[in-house]
Write a protein that holds these residues in place. Structure first.
Motif, PDB file in Angstrom:
ATOM      1  N   TYR A 225       6.128  -2.385   4.734  1.00 49.66           N
ATOM      2  CA  TYR A 225       4.945  -3.166   4.360  1.00 49.66           C
ATOM      3  C   TYR A 225       4.763  -4.353   5.313  1.00 49.66           C
ATOM      4  O   TYR A 225       3.637  -4.648   5.735  1.00 49.66           O
TER       5      TYR A 225
ATOM      6  N   ARG B  48       3.302  -3.463   8.790  1.00 52.12           N
ATOM      7  CA  ARG B  48       2.041  -2.732   8.726  1.00 52.12           C
ATOM      8  C   ARG B  48       1.027  -3.142   9.779  1.00 52.12           C
ATOM      9  O   ARG B  48       0.174  -2.338  10.175  1.00 52.12           O
TER      10      ARG B  48
ATOM     11  N   ASP C 232      -5.190  -4.628  -0.990  1.00 50.84           N
ATOM     12  CA  ASP C 232      -4.680  -3.254  -1.112  1.00 50.84           C
ATOM     13  C   ASP C 232      -5.071  -2.618  -2.437  1.00 50.84           C
ATOM     14  O   ASP C 232      -5.332  -1.412  -2.498  1.00 50.84           O
TER      15      ASP C 232
ATOM     16  N   TRP D  19      -6.319   1.642  -3.650  1.00 47.40           N
ATOM     17  CA  TRP D  19      -5.299   2.531  -4.210  1.00 47.40           C
ATOM     18  C   TRP D  19      -5.871   3.919  -4.505  1.00 47.40           C
ATOM     19  O   TRP D  19      -5.158   4.915  -4.418  1.00 47.40           O
TER      20      TRP D  19
ATOM     21  N   TYR E 188      -7.964   5.514  -2.677  1.00 44.84           N
ATOM     22  CA  TYR E 188      -7.911   6.231  -1.398  1.00 44.84           C
ATOM     23  C   TYR E 188      -6.496   6.742  -1.126  1.00 44.84           C
ATOM     24  O   TYR E 188      -6.316   7.900  -0.715  1.00 44.84           O
ATOM     25  N   TYR E 189      -5.505   5.885  -1.361  1.00 40.89           N
ATOM     26  CA  TYR E 189      -4.110   6.297  -1.132  1.00 40.89           C
ATOM     27  C   TYR E 189      -3.710   7.420  -2.084  1.00 40.89           C
ATOM     28  O   TYR E 189      -2.951   8.326  -1.708  1.00 40.89           O
TER      29      TYR E 189
ATOM     30  N   GLU F  98      -5.113  10.547  -0.690  1.00 40.89           N
ATOM     31  CA  GLU F  98      -4.293  10.980   0.447  1.00 40.89           C
ATOM     32  C   GLU F  98      -3.052  11.724  -0.032  1.00 40.89           C
ATOM     33  O   GLU F  98      -2.667  12.755   0.533  1.00 40.89           O
ATOM     34  N   LEU F  99      -2.428  11.193  -1.080  1.00 39.61           N
ATOM     35  CA  LEU F  99      -1.255  11.857  -1.654  1.00 39.61           C
ATOM     36  C   LEU F  99      -1.634  13.218  -2.216  1.00 39.61           C
ATOM     37  O   LEU F  99      -0.890  14.197  -2.041  1.00 39.61           O
TER      38      LEU F  99
ATOM     39  N   LYS G   7     -12.419   6.683   5.469  1.00 39.78           N
ATOM     40  CA  LYS G   7     -11.437   6.038   6.345  1.00 39.78           C
ATOM     41  C   LYS G   7     -12.025   4.899   7.172  1.00 39.78           C
ATOM     42  O   LYS G   7     -11.402   3.832   7.293  1.00 39.78           O
TER      43      LYS G   7
END
Length: 321
Positions: A201, A204, A240, A244, A246-247, A250-251, A297
């Motif tokens: 982190y 980053r 951030d 979340w 979006y993340y 992605e997962l 993105k």
């Protein structure tokens, strides 16, 4: 208003993308498309090489098998080394969008143009991650041995020692010993992840610094990333939180690539199996990734680029002195 607030940065990012001279969606489409195409090509080549290796059995085919295995290793190495430089080039592009400096498709090669600093940055980050992991494993494994959960392992080790078996290699050949050792893997692994994640982190913004100031070198980039994240930790964490979703998507895209395994575990038969199922879910995952990146993105990473620029303004003068 907080200069790092989502309500300030997100509209600014959307405005920057709106007025970009080069279409941002085309750029992310090129970047993601090349990544997917290269990954797909390497997967097909690896599969074909695996088939070739499988058909070169016996001593007569050892030379051909060695050649194919070497080629397979080279392809894997090239992809592992080249991909990070291509990914960093995208950060150079979003920095350009954020600053309205007219980035284009050629900007995506920024990582390769600054090959030396980027490579040193990758090596330095890798060393830091390895050191943290090594120390964490040693400390956590020692702590684990003093917990009740390690009782069976400790007792077995003592029994073997009384029998004169103290060589670690000899112990590792014992199936019961290895089974007891595997019980220690989950808690130690969780502990390592807990210690590694904060390091990652704080690193980053390293790649942003490398693209922004490559002449200052890798160490400057790493230290600057630590400083920026430390000084603005709460603000960055709040930013951030807005991404979340979006993340999580992605997962989900990654999970899709293992869809055939998940369906097998769930006992669901979709009428295809083997290599065909692997290929189908891989293509589905890549398609979903392309759609996600084209959709979200640019906006998210341009927001982070603006956050980086905002954080760099005060410390930049101090770091130059």
């Amino acid at each position: 208003m907080n200069p790092l607030s989502y309500s300030r940065l997100k509209p600014a990012a959307e405005d920057a993308l709106k007025w970009a001279s080069y279409p941002p969606r085309r750029l992310v489409l090129i970047h993601t498309g090349v990544t997917i195409a290269v990954g797909l090509l390497l997967s097909i080549l690896t599969y074909l090489l695996d088939l070739g290796i499988a058909q070169t059995g016996g001593l007569g085919g050892i030379e051909t098998r060695t050649t194919l295995e070497s080629l397979q290793s080279i392809l894997t190495l090239v992809s592992v080394v080249a991909l990070p430089f291509w990914e960093i080039g995208y950060l150079a592009a979003v920095l350009g969008f954020a600053r309205r400096t007219a980035p284009d498709a050629g900007t995506l090669l920024g990582g390769f143009r600054h090959f030396g600093p980027v490579l040193r940055g990758m090596v330095l980050k890798g060393i830091l991650a390895f050191v943290v992991m090594f120390v964490a494993v040693q400390v956590l494994a020692t702590i684990y041995m003093f917990t009740p959960a390690a009782g069976p392992l400790y007792a077995f080790t003592m029994e073997q020692a009384e029998m004169g078996i103290v060589d670690p290699m000899a112990l590792m050949e014992n199936e019961e010993y290895m089974a007891l050792m595997m019980d220690a893997v989950p808690p130690v692994l969780i502990g390592v992840l807990i210690l590694e994640l904060p390091l990652l982190y704080f690193l980053r913004f390293t790649d942003y610094v490398l693209m922004d100031r490559p002449e200052r070198g890798a160490l400057f980039a790493v230290l600057t990333s630590f400083r920026l994240t430390w000084q603005n930790f709460k603000a960055v964490l709040k930013l951030d939180r807005h991404f979340w979703g979006y993340y999580a998507l992605e997962l989900l895209v990654v999970v899709l690539s293992y869809g055939h395994m998940i369906l097998d575990i769930a006992g669901i038969d979709i009428g295809i199996g083997g290599d065909t199922a692997v290929f189908v879910f891989y293509i589905v995952s890549l398609t979903a990734q392309l759609g996600l990146y084209v959709w979200m993105k640019n906006s998210i990473f341009t927001t982070y680029a603006l956050a980086y620029d905002t954080m760099m303004q005060p410390p930049a003068a101090e770091l130059e002195n």
